[in-house]
Design an enzyme around this catalytic site. Sequence first.
Site, PDB file in Angstrom:
ATOM      1  N   GLY A 204       1.050  -1.293  -0.366  1.00 22.45           N
ATOM      2  CA  GLY A 204      -0.275  -0.488  -0.158  1.00 22.45           C
ATOM      3  C   GLY A 204       1.365   0.996   0.265  1.00 22.45           C
TER       4      GLY A 204
ATOM      5  N   GLN B  97       3.086   9.707   1.260  1.00 20.66           N
ATOM      6  CA  GLN B  97       4.194   9.402   1.866  1.00 20.66           C
ATOM      7  C   GLN B  97       4.879  10.119   0.696  1.00 20.66           C
ATOM      8  OE1 GLN B  97       2.607   4.766   2.284  1.00 20.66           O
ATOM      9  NE2 GLN B  97       4.672   4.943   3.475  1.00 20.66           N
TER      10      GLN B  97
ATOM     11  N   CYS C   8       6.332  -0.462   6.826  1.00 19.91           N
ATOM     12  CA  CYS C   8       5.973   0.650   6.246  1.00 19.91           C
ATOM     13  C   CYS C   8       7.416   1.273   4.934  1.00 19.91           C
ATOM     14  CB  CYS C   8       5.524   1.790   7.280  1.00 19.91           C
ATOM     15  SG  CYS C   8       5.086   3.288   5.970  1.00 19.91           S
ATOM     16  N   LEU C   9       6.452   1.862   3.853  1.00 23.30           N
ATOM     17  CA  LEU C   9       7.856   1.908   2.854  1.00 23.30           C
ATOM     18  C   LEU C   9       8.260   3.490   3.672  1.00 23.30           C
ATOM     19  CD1 LEU C   9       6.143   1.940  -0.287  1.00 23.30           C
ATOM     20  CD2 LEU C   9       7.354   0.360   0.557  1.00 23.30           C
TER      21      LEU C   9
ATOM     22  N   HIS D 291      -3.922   1.357   8.172  1.00 22.92           N
ATOM     23  CA  HIS D 291      -3.139   1.670   8.102  1.00 22.92           C
ATOM     24  C   HIS D 291      -2.490   2.716   7.067  1.00 22.92           C
ATOM     25  CE1 HIS D 291       2.393   0.928   8.195  1.00 22.92           C
ATOM     26  NE2 HIS D 291       1.696   1.636   6.954  1.00 22.92           N
ATOM     27  N   GLU D 292      -3.464   2.867   5.655  1.00 19.56           N
ATOM     28  CA  GLU D 292      -3.015   4.154   4.144  1.00 19.56           C
ATOM     29  C   GLU D 292      -3.686   4.924   4.912  1.00 19.56           C
ATOM     30  OE1 GLU D 292      -0.864   3.849   2.810  1.00 19.56           O
ATOM     31  OE2 GLU D 292      -0.050   1.603   3.377  1.00 19.56           O
TER      32      GLU D 292
ATOM     33  N   HIS E 147      -2.416   7.307   6.815  1.00 22.42           N
ATOM     34  CA  HIS E 147      -1.231   8.289   6.803  1.00 22.42           C
ATOM     35  C   HIS E 147      -1.517   9.221   6.101  1.00 22.42           C
ATOM     36  CE1 HIS E 147       2.308   6.604   6.330  1.00 22.42           C
ATOM     37  NE2 HIS E 147       1.841   5.250   5.885  1.00 22.42           N
TER      38      HIS E 147
HETATM   39 NI    NI Z   1       2.590   2.978   5.657  1.00 22.92          NI
END
Ligand code: NI
Length: 167
Positions: free
Chosen positions: A46, A51, A91-92, A133-134, A137
């Site tokens: 995701g 991000q 997480c990226l 999670h997204e 963000h």
């Molecule tokens: Ni993330």
Amino acid sequence: MSILTVLEFPDPRLRTKAKTVAVFDDTLRQLVADMYETMYAERGVGLAATQVDQHLRLFVMDVSDGNDQPKVLVNPRIIEKRGAQVEQEGCLSFPGVFANVERASWVKAQAQDADGKTFEIEAEGLMAVCIQHELDHLDGKVFVDHLSPLKRSMLLKRMEKQRRVAS
Ligand code: NI
């Protein structure tokens, strides 16, 4: 298409609260295409617009094994949720660190697609984790915010150490 730069924690821009998407045009569709390309290149499941420093309420995800079920959720909101599950998340924006986070085990979300059409999606397991999670963000939250202060500081120390080794 192009691969976008992913902001890494503790970049303060990750704390930005994203704005509602009002215009569904080619610029938005280009952003979605670039976010897909970035997510697949970085091997994420995701990626939220936050991000990649675009503070609009949208994220892309693909939790399939074959990377062949891309989904984009624009202006997403959770309208129903049930249960609890604890899964390991990464997480990226936090390269190399993972932690167990408790989330709802089932969610129903309403969102729009890249053309502005409204749809609903029900999810459990990994996809339910990903949606929650997204969405965090987009509200300027990150997964380590869900950890106890002690666990969070241990995790961030580990990340800092890895960063030193890598550079
Ligand atoms: Ni993330």
